[in-house]
Design an enzyme around this catalytic site. Sequence first.
Site, PDB file in Angstrom:
ATOM      1  N   GLY A  48       0.844  -1.186   0.000  1.00  0.00           N
ATOM      2  CA  GLY A  48       0.000   0.000   0.000  1.00  0.00           C
ATOM      3  C   GLY A  48       0.878   1.233   0.000  1.00  0.00           C
ATOM      4  O   GLY A  48       1.592   1.499  -0.957  1.00  0.00           O
ATOM      5  N   PHE A  49       0.813   1.996   1.070  1.00  0.00           N
ATOM      6  CA  PHE A  49       1.600   3.232   1.208  1.00  0.00           C
ATOM      7  C   PHE A  49       1.273   4.203   0.078  1.00  0.00           C
ATOM      8  O   PHE A  49       2.151   4.718  -0.594  1.00  0.00           O
ATOM      9  CB  PHE A  49       3.118   2.942   1.248  1.00  0.00           C
ATOM     10  CG  PHE A  49       3.519   2.062   2.393  1.00  0.00           C
ATOM     11  CD1 PHE A  49       3.710   2.596   3.666  1.00  0.00           C
ATOM     12  CD2 PHE A  49       3.695   0.698   2.201  1.00  0.00           C
ATOM     13  CE1 PHE A  49       4.070   1.781   4.724  1.00  0.00           C
ATOM     14  CE2 PHE A  49       4.054  -0.127   3.255  1.00  0.00           C
ATOM     15  CZ  PHE A  49       4.240   0.417   4.516  1.00  0.00           C
ATOM     16  N   HIS A  50      -0.021   4.398  -0.119  1.00  0.00           N
ATOM     17  CA  HIS A  50      -0.455   5.399  -1.087  1.00  0.00           C
ATOM     18  C   HIS A  50      -1.892   5.804  -0.775  1.00  0.00           C
ATOM     19  O   HIS A  50      -2.569   5.149   0.033  1.00  0.00           O
ATOM     20  CB  HIS A  50      -0.327   4.870  -2.523  1.00  0.00           C
ATOM     21  CG  HIS A  50      -1.162   3.667  -2.830  1.00  0.00           C
ATOM     22  ND1 HIS A  50      -0.641   2.402  -3.004  1.00  0.00           N
ATOM     23  CD2 HIS A  50      -2.509   3.533  -2.987  1.00  0.00           C
ATOM     24  CE1 HIS A  50      -1.613   1.551  -3.257  1.00  0.00           C
ATOM     25  NE2 HIS A  50      -2.753   2.206  -3.245  1.00  0.00           N
ATOM     26  N   ALA A  51      -2.313   6.877  -1.413  1.00  0.00           N
ATOM     27  CA  ALA A  51      -3.719   7.279  -1.408  1.00  0.00           C
ATOM     28  C   ALA A  51      -4.128   7.439  -2.865  1.00  0.00           C
ATOM     29  O   ALA A  51      -3.281   7.477  -3.767  1.00  0.00           O
ATOM     30  CB  ALA A  51      -3.892   8.590  -0.653  1.00  0.00           C
ATOM     31  N   HIS A  96      -3.404   4.529   2.773  1.00  0.00           N
ATOM     32  CA  HIS A  96      -3.620   3.208   3.366  1.00  0.00           C
ATOM     33  C   HIS A  96      -2.376   2.336   3.251  1.00  0.00           C
ATOM     34  O   HIS A  96      -1.603   2.427   2.307  1.00  0.00           O
ATOM     35  CB  HIS A  96      -4.857   2.509   2.795  1.00  0.00           C
ATOM     36  CG  HIS A  96      -4.980   2.524   1.308  1.00  0.00           C
ATOM     37  ND1 HIS A  96      -5.346   3.650   0.589  1.00  0.00           N
ATOM     38  CD2 HIS A  96      -4.810   1.547   0.400  1.00  0.00           C
ATOM     39  CE1 HIS A  96      -5.379   3.347  -0.698  1.00  0.00           C
ATOM     40  NE2 HIS A  96      -5.046   2.084  -0.839  1.00  0.00           N
TER      41      HIS A  96
END
Length: 137
Positions: A48-51, A96
């Site tokens: 994840g580690f993105h929006a 997230h």
Amino acid sequence: MSLIQTISFPPLGDDRGSLVALEANKAVPFDVKRVYYIFGTLPHVSRGFHAHRALKQIAVCVAGKCRMILDNGKFKEEVWLDSPTKGLLITELIWHEMHDFSPDCVLLVLADEHYDEMDYIRDYDDFKQLILGRKHV
Ligand code: TYD
């Protein structure tokens, strides 16, 4: 306001076992344009580690479990996705992260748009700036 919006998918069970049906604009509150799933995640790997700028998604662990962190730029909350009947709504502009995948985890995601890298915000500082309205990223 909680960031964690779970949706219960009623299991259609009988003496043979269980079945969950997900229909667009019913249990899933949007038109589904894409389905993807994450599996075989190696130990200690987080993803994840993105929006997303606009994408809406529902995530459900159809097998195994993982821990999801949602962050609106002001505060964070976490939830275990640990049941094939528990969906998590991830709306736009929510950072997230997925952690602690069990070896058997299959994380199914339903999305309201096709894949578009331009919709991703992959830098946390850019995300914060966008939320704070200070920068056009
Ligand atoms: P990415 O979104 O980075 O995965 P995660 O957020 O779960 O860590 O996607 C990994 C790779 O897969 C990246 O090269 C983009 C590609 N991808 C697609 O081509 N289509 C898709 O629908 C998704 C979700 C990813």
